[in-house]
Write a protein that holds these residues in place. Sequence first.
Motif, PDB file in Angstrom:
ATOM      1  N   UNK A   1      -0.482  18.145  -6.247  1.00 54.65           N
ATOM      2  CA  UNK A   1      -0.503  18.844  -7.555  1.00 54.65           C
ATOM      3  C   UNK A   1      -1.838  19.559  -7.769  1.00 54.65           C
ATOM      4  N   UNK A   2      -2.916  18.940  -7.334  1.00 52.14           N
ATOM      5  CA  UNK A   2      -4.220  19.592  -7.470  1.00 52.14           C
ATOM      6  C   UNK A   2      -4.297  20.849  -6.648  1.00 52.14           C
TER       7      UNK A   2
ATOM      8  N   UNK B   1       1.468   7.872  -4.389  1.00 54.04           N
ATOM      9  CA  UNK B   1       0.904   8.421  -5.644  1.00 54.04           C
ATOM     10  C   UNK B   1      -0.307   9.282  -5.360  1.00 54.04           C
ATOM     11  N   UNK B   2      -1.171   8.831  -4.473  1.00 56.23           N
ATOM     12  CA  UNK B   2      -2.376   9.582  -4.118  1.00 56.23           C
ATOM     13  C   UNK B   2      -2.000  10.916  -3.504  1.00 56.23           C
TER      14      UNK B   2
ATOM     15  N   UNK C   1       0.816  -1.220   0.000  1.00 54.09           N
ATOM     16  CA  UNK C   1       0.000   0.000   0.000  1.00 54.09           C
ATOM     17  C   UNK C   1       0.841   1.256   0.000  1.00 54.09           C
ATOM     18  N   UNK C   2       2.081   1.184   0.409  1.00 53.65           N
ATOM     19  CA  UNK C   2       2.906   2.396   0.522  1.00 53.65           C
ATOM     20  C   UNK C   2       3.060   3.120  -0.816  1.00 53.65           C
TER      21      UNK C   2
END
Length: 339
Positions: A38-39, A31-32, A25-26
Amino acid sequence: MKGGDVVCRSEERKKRNQRKLGNRLAPHLCVILLILVSMLVGCGSSTSLTSSVSPEAKTESLGTQVDRDNQQNVQEMAKNEIQTETSNSDTNRTADQEPVTHPAAAQDRKLVYKAEITMEVKEYDAVKLSINDLIHRTGGYITDYSDTQNDHEHGGVYTVRVPAEKFQATITMLEQLDVERFERSYTTQDVTEEYVDLESRLKAKRLVEARLLGYMEKATKAEDLLSFSDTLATTQEEIERIVGRQKYLNNLVSMSTIQLRVYESVENIAAKKLEEAFGERIGRTLNSSLEALVGLGKGILLTAVALLPFVIVFSILVFPIVYIVRRRRRSRGASKQKE
């Protein structure tokens, strides 16, 4: 001991599984997190850009958008109004099917008078001159004329236009000519309703024309300009047709029409020929006598002119002799008296 070893092994397995799941999961969590960062950065830059735009630029962009919206609204309104006016003017064409109650129509009627007259006369040639003079005195004119002569009759057919106010007077004067038989018939056509309908249609078309000219001045697109131009050309053609019809009706109302047939019967023609034959004989005899008398006078005058030189010479020669003879006679008479 064996039971305790089993429990320890099972716990170790759970821990290993949890480590493996955490390791899996790391990367996804990283990435999330990057996407979220960035958003957030993009939103911040956009807000900073929008905040950096001057209020004048905002006003200009808003004004441009408003102008475009207004032009589109004006064009749509123009098309709707043109369609409405055209439909209204077309529906006015069916006004003849309904009673028209116009105050001017009740007071000033548009009436077209026509008459058909047949006249049998004694002498067509004499009456023809009288008819031409009568038409001239009434202010009318002849639009069509045909002359016929055969074994049965001699006459002509006239199409005469006279002022409407002198229509009845002209017919009365025609009846007072030297005629043997007089027949007449009248027709009256009321064109008031049609004339009022033409006036209403003309007003509607004039209004459409004025609005089209205004819309063409405001049009910015070539398509809209061409559309308005085509509609304007059609409207102007309809206006010209309406105006032409009005002029035609005004001419019919102001100048009445008389279809006139004038003829001389064969009996009158035969009697006239007999009279002309006897008259021609008298005329020829009189002409012969006058010619003989003139010839006699010419002969006497020519004879006198021919003898004049001889008379002059004879007078010159004879006068001295006569004078001498008379003088001698006088002298002889005087001497005898003395003796």
